[in-house]
Design a protein around this motif. Structure first.
Motif, PDB file in Angstrom:
ATOM      1  N   ASP A   1      64.840  73.414  64.319  1.00  0.00           N
ATOM      2  CA  ASP A   1      65.630  72.296  63.859  1.00  0.00           C
ATOM      3  C   ASP A   1      65.433  71.106  64.806  1.00  0.00           C
ATOM      4  O   ASP A   1      64.988  71.278  65.938  1.00  0.00           O
ATOM      5  CB  ASP A   1      67.107  72.729  63.850  1.00  0.00           C
ATOM      6  N   VAL A   2      65.779  69.930  64.332  1.00  0.00           N
ATOM      7  CA  VAL A   2      65.685  68.755  65.193  1.00  0.00           C
ATOM      8  C   VAL A   2      66.471  69.002  66.472  1.00  0.00           C
ATOM      9  O   VAL A   2      67.587  69.519  66.437  1.00  0.00           O
ATOM     10  CB  VAL A   2      66.252  67.477  64.520  1.00  0.00           C
ATOM     11  N   GLY A   3      65.867  68.674  67.590  1.00  0.00           N
ATOM     12  CA  GLY A   3      66.545  68.810  68.873  1.00  0.00           C
ATOM     13  C   GLY A   3      66.497  70.208  69.457  1.00  0.00           C
ATOM     14  O   GLY A   3      67.080  70.470  70.500  1.00  0.00           O
ATOM     15  N   SER A   4      65.778  71.120  68.812  1.00  0.00           N
ATOM     16  CA  SER A   4      65.760  72.490  69.323  1.00  0.00           C
ATOM     17  C   SER A   4      64.798  72.631  70.511  1.00  0.00           C
ATOM     18  O   SER A   4      64.737  73.679  71.133  1.00  0.00           O
ATOM     19  CB  SER A   4      65.371  73.470  68.211  1.00  0.00           C
ATOM     20  N   GLY A   5      64.046  71.574  70.816  1.00  0.00           N
ATOM     21  CA  GLY A   5      63.196  71.592  72.005  1.00  0.00           C
ATOM     22  C   GLY A   5      61.793  72.112  71.752  1.00  0.00           C
ATOM     23  O   GLY A   5      61.263  72.922  72.515  1.00  0.00           O
ATOM     24  N   LYS A   6      61.171  71.599  70.728  1.00  0.00           N
ATOM     25  CA  LYS A   6      59.810  72.038  70.416  1.00  0.00           C
ATOM     26  C   LYS A   6      58.780  71.441  71.370  1.00  0.00           C
ATOM     27  O   LYS A   6      57.756  72.054  71.646  1.00  0.00           O
ATOM     28  CB  LYS A   6      59.453  71.657  68.970  1.00  0.00           C
ATOM     29  N   THR A   7      59.074  70.221  71.881  1.00  0.00           N
ATOM     30  CA  THR A   7      58.069  69.561  72.713  1.00  0.00           C
ATOM     31  C   THR A   7      57.801  70.350  73.993  1.00  0.00           C
ATOM     32  O   THR A   7      56.648  70.475  74.426  1.00  0.00           O
ATOM     33  CB  THR A   7      58.520  68.124  73.051  1.00  0.00           C
ATOM     34  N   VAL A   8      58.849  70.870  74.582  1.00  0.00           N
ATOM     35  CA  VAL A   8      58.677  71.649  75.811  1.00  0.00           C
ATOM     36  C   VAL A   8      57.851  72.905  75.516  1.00  0.00           C
ATOM     37  O   VAL A   8      57.005  73.312  76.314  1.00  0.00           O
ATOM     38  CB  VAL A   8      60.059  72.021  76.401  1.00  0.00           C
TER      39      VAL A   8
ATOM     40  N   ARG B   1      75.327  70.728  73.531  1.00  0.00           N
ATOM     41  CA  ARG B   1      75.271  69.708  72.477  1.00  0.00           C
ATOM     42  C   ARG B   1      76.550  69.796  71.661  1.00  0.00           C
ATOM     43  O   ARG B   1      76.955  70.876  71.259  1.00  0.00           O
ATOM     44  CB  ARG B   1      74.107  69.972  71.528  1.00  0.00           C
TER      45      ARG B   1
ATOM     46  N   GLN C   1      63.570  79.547  72.834  1.00  0.00           N
ATOM     47  CA  GLN C   1      62.314  78.942  73.320  1.00  0.00           C
ATOM     48  C   GLN C   1      61.466  79.987  74.044  1.00  0.00           C
ATOM     49  O   GLN C   1      60.255  80.064  73.854  1.00  0.00           O
ATOM     50  CB  GLN C   1      62.614  77.768  74.269  1.00  0.00           C
TER      51      GLN C   1
ATOM     52  N   PRO D   1      68.663  60.434  74.563  1.00  0.00           N
ATOM     53  CA  PRO D   1      69.920  61.189  74.620  1.00  0.00           C
ATOM     54  C   PRO D   1      71.186  60.338  74.717  1.00  0.00           C
ATOM     55  O   PRO D   1      72.248  60.778  74.277  1.00  0.00           O
ATOM     56  CB  PRO D   1      69.752  62.048  75.878  1.00  0.00           C
TER      57      PRO D   1
ATOM     58  N   PRO E   1      72.076  74.338  75.056  1.00  0.00           N
ATOM     59  CA  PRO E   1      73.535  74.335  75.211  1.00  0.00           C
ATOM     60  C   PRO E   1      74.050  72.930  75.506  1.00  0.00           C
ATOM     61  O   PRO E   1      73.288  72.041  75.874  1.00  0.00           O
ATOM     62  CB  PRO E   1      73.750  75.248  76.413  1.00  0.00           C
TER      63      PRO E   1
ATOM     64  N   THR F   1      65.913  77.816  76.554  1.00  0.00           N
ATOM     65  CA  THR F   1      66.837  78.670  75.798  1.00  0.00           C
ATOM     66  C   THR F   1      66.142  80.000  75.514  1.00  0.00           C
ATOM     67  O   THR F   1      64.916  80.103  75.596  1.00  0.00           O
ATOM     68  CB  THR F   1      67.204  78.033  74.440  1.00  0.00           C
TER      69      THR F   1
ATOM     70  N   PHE G   1      66.442  71.449  83.155  1.00  0.00           N
ATOM     71  CA  PHE G   1      67.190  72.470  82.407  1.00  0.00           C
ATOM     72  C   PHE G   1      66.359  73.735  82.376  1.00  0.00           C
ATOM     73  O   PHE G   1      65.181  73.718  82.750  1.00  0.00           O
ATOM     74  CB  PHE G   1      67.486  72.001  80.976  1.00  0.00           C
TER      75      PHE G   1
HETATM   76  P1  ADP Z   1      62.507  68.636  68.783  1.00  0.00           P
HETATM   77  O1  ADP Z   1      62.553  70.103  68.591  1.00  0.00           O
HETATM   78  O2  ADP Z   1      63.341  67.916  67.768  1.00  0.00           O
HETATM   79  O3  ADP Z   1      61.125  68.096  68.898  1.00  0.00           O
HETATM   80  P2  ADP Z   1      62.663  67.811  71.500  1.00  0.00           P
HETATM   81  O4  ADP Z   1      61.545  68.614  71.976  1.00  0.00           O
HETATM   82  O5  ADP Z   1      62.442  66.351  71.333  1.00  0.00           O
HETATM   83  O6  ADP Z   1      63.247  68.386  70.153  1.00  0.00           O
HETATM   84  O7  ADP Z   1      63.885  68.081  72.463  1.00  0.00           O
HETATM   85  C1  ADP Z   1      65.111  67.420  72.286  1.00  0.00           C
HETATM   86  C2  ADP Z   1      65.764  67.179  73.619  1.00  0.00           C
HETATM   87  O8  ADP Z   1      66.235  68.405  74.168  1.00  0.00           O
HETATM   88  C3  ADP Z   1      64.842  66.594  74.656  1.00  0.00           C
HETATM   89  O9  ADP Z   1      65.564  65.633  75.391  1.00  0.00           O
HETATM   90  C4  ADP Z   1      64.463  67.774  75.513  1.00  0.00           C
HETATM   91  O10 ADP Z   1      64.120  67.385  76.829  1.00  0.00           O
HETATM   92  C5  ADP Z   1      65.747  68.565  75.499  1.00  0.00           C
HETATM   93  N1  ADP Z   1      65.599  69.997  75.721  1.00  0.00           N
HETATM   94  C6  ADP Z   1      64.588  70.775  75.297  1.00  0.00           C
HETATM   95  N2  ADP Z   1      64.797  72.047  75.657  1.00  0.00           N
HETATM   96  C7  ADP Z   1      65.970  72.081  76.303  1.00  0.00           C
HETATM   97  C8  ADP Z   1      66.739  73.113  76.927  1.00  0.00           C
HETATM   98  N3  ADP Z   1      66.324  74.376  76.952  1.00  0.00           N
HETATM   99  N4  ADP Z   1      67.915  72.773  77.495  1.00  0.00           N
HETATM  100  C9  ADP Z   1      68.340  71.499  77.486  1.00  0.00           C
HETATM  101  N5  ADP Z   1      67.662  70.480  76.932  1.00  0.00           N
HETATM  102  C10 ADP Z   1      66.486  70.758  76.342  1.00  0.00           C
END
Ligand code: ADP
Ligand code: MG
Length: 693
Positions: A297-304, A455, A273, A559, A453, A270, A267
């Protein structure tokens, strides 16, 4: 004599025993007495006509005894009828001596003080304090009477006398207690002077309305509350300053490594991000340690985002470490980072408290000699026996279990290379802005305010547990279609053992009712390896249904899971429920969350759960949570300081919060020397030392 910093034993009549009792009230120095504020006040400054007395009010009355008699109701009591020309009142005594009974002859005048209650004979004072009056009636009190927090063996009269002594010291030598807020700032921020406030609070003039004083709405209480909040903010800023006097490795690039990483992701990032990453990159490029909190928020993609930051460090010839609050999460991050980084030729190591023996020694060696560029683990990472070759970035996931002291301790981890690591803290618990400014004054804040996007928002339903069979049928149906589900068992005030038992019982039951499904069980008592195995199986789709305790609360990412049942949701905070619910709705299929409650549900709980049904916006939920549970609980243990203040009350004084940051900034700009004494006054010696580098 007037040394306010001196121990209380320098006061007349205070020996070791009394000092011990005072210490129980956190009173050690003479000045501490001055900051021991009344809980409430009694008004003994004027005599209230009986006719104007109201039930529930405390008052002084004065009048003539009409009659006294012993009456037998449910309890034997002495009833004294008193009149003052405006009306008639009864004084009622349940304990009395014959001598006392003799005193109340008709025609005798007396003055009594007590709380008026509606009794059998109309308004009555139960067990009033009283004195008989002769011709020369003594004057009434010349100020409101303070009632202090007391302790066993140390009562009001004694406390009052001691505080009087301290006030006298203050009167005779006002310079002994400098005002913590310089005069110029008091004028600018419209604040009364400290001495005035202390005088008013301990001896309010007779015309003072006691209600706003006791309720913390009087300007003098508010000034002290403000000062305390200010001191907390200043102490956090000191922590920040202290960390930032050290150098950090400037990590200006990493772009090409990051670009290679991004091309292998399925992906694109965002906009939110990318914006947050720019903010992080700007911090990392400086030779000052970053101190940044990322809220998303949860799922907002903090790990990346964390991974991208780690790549900057690695490209800059440093190591990066990521700490998660639980084994389960650390394990999951480890897998994610390995999958992402190994193709880039970056070695990822794993360290937790449970890693023992030779593997532990090997891992520590790899961290020390720098082979391990990326290290993932639990708090074990930052303990004394772990040494990094050159740690450039420390990432802390889910910050609320990580405090100021650990933040300071992290400085040491970079020391081998003579550098302090940059710090990146991630949280999914959004807190309202003004509260965040106070609670996180040591951190810069970035917000990922957008979800990836595709979700679909999770649909939430609230269902009584009589409808359990329907819910089970729903699981059967979802799993038959190839989707996966969570069943979360919760218990209050987690006895972890009980929670595990509940999960086991549910597992037994569901294995029986859903024999066609592969069902896993994960709870806090499993070994890390066992948990990891179950999670891996669930993630790989080998399990249809996962029964879990709240150990899966944060971060777990599968997922394909699109249904979550939460048992007894009424027992959890809204933010926690929101976190749990965030485990579903991570893929493209529509997801559901079933809140399975045990009736009857109170109106209050119903209203709370409705918030979850109505919104999936973590910030709104956090605001509701704050309203309902108050800031202390919401901030959790990290901010125990803010949650247990002496005068200020985050809830009551919420409207003061917006004034704190400008005041702190003004003070540091024009009177930086005023900061440390304020911190010491309110947070004690230890915190006062934060600033002494
Ligand atoms: P959190 O912010 O709750 O830690 P995660 O980092 O676990 O969230 O990310 C939640 C999911 O969204 C993961 O499967 C991750 O790979 C996915 N993800 C992260 N960034 C994006 C993005 N820009 N587009 C689509 N999926 C993403
Ligand atoms: Mg996460």
């Amino acid at each position: 004599m007037s040394d306010l910093d001196a121990p209380v034993t320098t006061l007349k009549g205070v020996g070791e025993a009394l000092a011990g009792k005072l210490a129980r009230l956190h009173i050690v120095s003479v000045a501490d007495l001055l900051f021991h504020l009344p809980l409430r006040y009694q008004d003994r400054t004027r005599i209230t006509p009986i006719a104007t007395l109201r039930a529930g009010h405390e008052a002084v009355v004065e009048g003539e005894v009409m009659a006294a008699e012993v009456v037998r109701g449910r309890r034997r009591s002495l009833l004294v009828r008193l009149r003052d020309g405006s009306g008639i009142l009864s004084l009622r005594f349940f304990h009395f001596s014959p001598a006392q009974q003799q005193q109340f002859r008709p025609g005798v005048r007396l003055r009594g003080f007590g709380e008026a209650r509606a009794g059998a004979t109309g308004l009555e004072l139960y067990h009033p304090e009283y004195r008989l009056l002769s011709d020369d009636a003594p004057p009434v009190e010349d100020h409101l009477t303070p009632i202090y927090p007391a302790t066993e063996g140390l009562h009001q009269a004694r406390l009052r006398a001691l505080i009087e002594q301290a006030l006298t010291c203050l009167d005779t030598a006002p310079e002994a207690l400098p005002d913590g807020i310089p005069a110029e700032l008091r004028r600018r921020f419209d604040l009364p002077a400290l001495h005035h406030c202390l005088q008013v609070l301990h001896r309010p003039p007779p015309d003072t309305d006691p209600a706003p004083l006791a309720a913390g709405q009087h300007p003098c209480v508010r000034r002290l509350a403000l000062e305390e909040l200010l001191a907390h903010q200043l102490s956090l800023r000191e922590v920040r300053r202290r960390i930032q006097v050290d150098g950090a490795p400037a990590l200006p690039s990493g772009r090409s490594l990051q670009a290679r990483f991004l091309t292998q992701l399925p992906f694109s990032l965002t906009a939110a991000q990318r914006r947050v990453l720019d903010e992080i990159a700007a911090d990392l490029a400086r030779e000052v340690p970053m101190l940044r909190l990322v809220q998303g928020d949860v799922g907002s993609g903090k790990t990346v985002v964390a991974a991208m930051a780690a790549l900057s460090a690695i490209a800059g010839d440093c190591q990066a470490a990521m700490m998660a609050p639980t084994e389960l999460l650390a394990e999951q991050h480890y897998r994610a980072f390995r999958a992402w980084f190994e193709p880039l030729g970056i070695e990822v190591a794993w360290l937790s408290g449970k890693l023992k023996g030779k593997p532990r020694l090997d891992t520590k060696a790899a961290i020390l000699d720098g082979r391990a560029r990326m290290v993932v683990g639990t708090h074990a990472l930052f303990q004394g026996d772990v040494h990094f070759q050159r740690l450039g970035l420390a990432i802390i996931d889910e910050q609320h279990r990580f405090g100021v002291h650990q933040r300071l301790a992290l400085r040491e981890k970079g020391e081998a290379g003579g550098l302090t690591p940059h710090q990146l803290v991630m949280t999914a618990t959004p807190i309202p802005r003004t509260l965040a400014m106070s609670a996180y004054a040591d951190l810069d804040v970035s917000v990922i305010d957008e979800l990836p996007p595709g979700r679909t928002p999770v649909k939430t339903v609230v269902v009584p547990d009589e409808r359990r069979p329907e819910v089970v049928a729903r699981i059967r149906h979802a799993c038959a279609e190839g989707r996966q589900a969570y069943w979360v068992c919760t218990l209050i005030e987690e006895s972890e053992a009980l929670q595990c038992q509940a999960a086991e019982a549910t597992w037994d039951e569901l294995v029986e009712t859903l024999p066609e499904l592969a069902i896993g069980l994960v709870h806090g008592r499993l070994k890390a390896a066992e948990k990891a195995e179950v999670m891996a199986a669930f993630k790989a789709g080998e399990l249809d249904l996962l029964i879990a305790t709240t150990v899966i609360e944060v971060g777990v990412d599968v997922p394909n899971a699109s249904l979550m049942i939460i048992e007894n949701p009424e027992r959890l905070g809204l933010s926690q429920l929101h976190q749990l619910r965030g485990r579903v709705g991570r893929g493209a299929t529509e997801s559901f969350c079933v809140l399975l409650y045990h009736p009857p549900l109170s109106a209050h709980s119903r209203q709370r759960l409705a918030v979850l049904r109505e919104t999936t916006d973590g910030f709104r939920i956090a605001e509701k949570d704050l309203e309902i549970r108050g800031p202390g609980e919401m901030l959790g243990t990290r901010q125990t300081g803010l949650a247990q203040m002496k005068v200020a009350d985050l809830e009551r004084d919420a409207d003061l919060l917006p004034r704190i940051t400008p005041l702190a900034e003004a003070l540091l700009a024009s009177h930086p020397e005023a900061s440390r004494p304020l911190i010491r006054r309110w947070l004690g010696e230890e915190a006062g030392r934060y600033g002494q580098v």
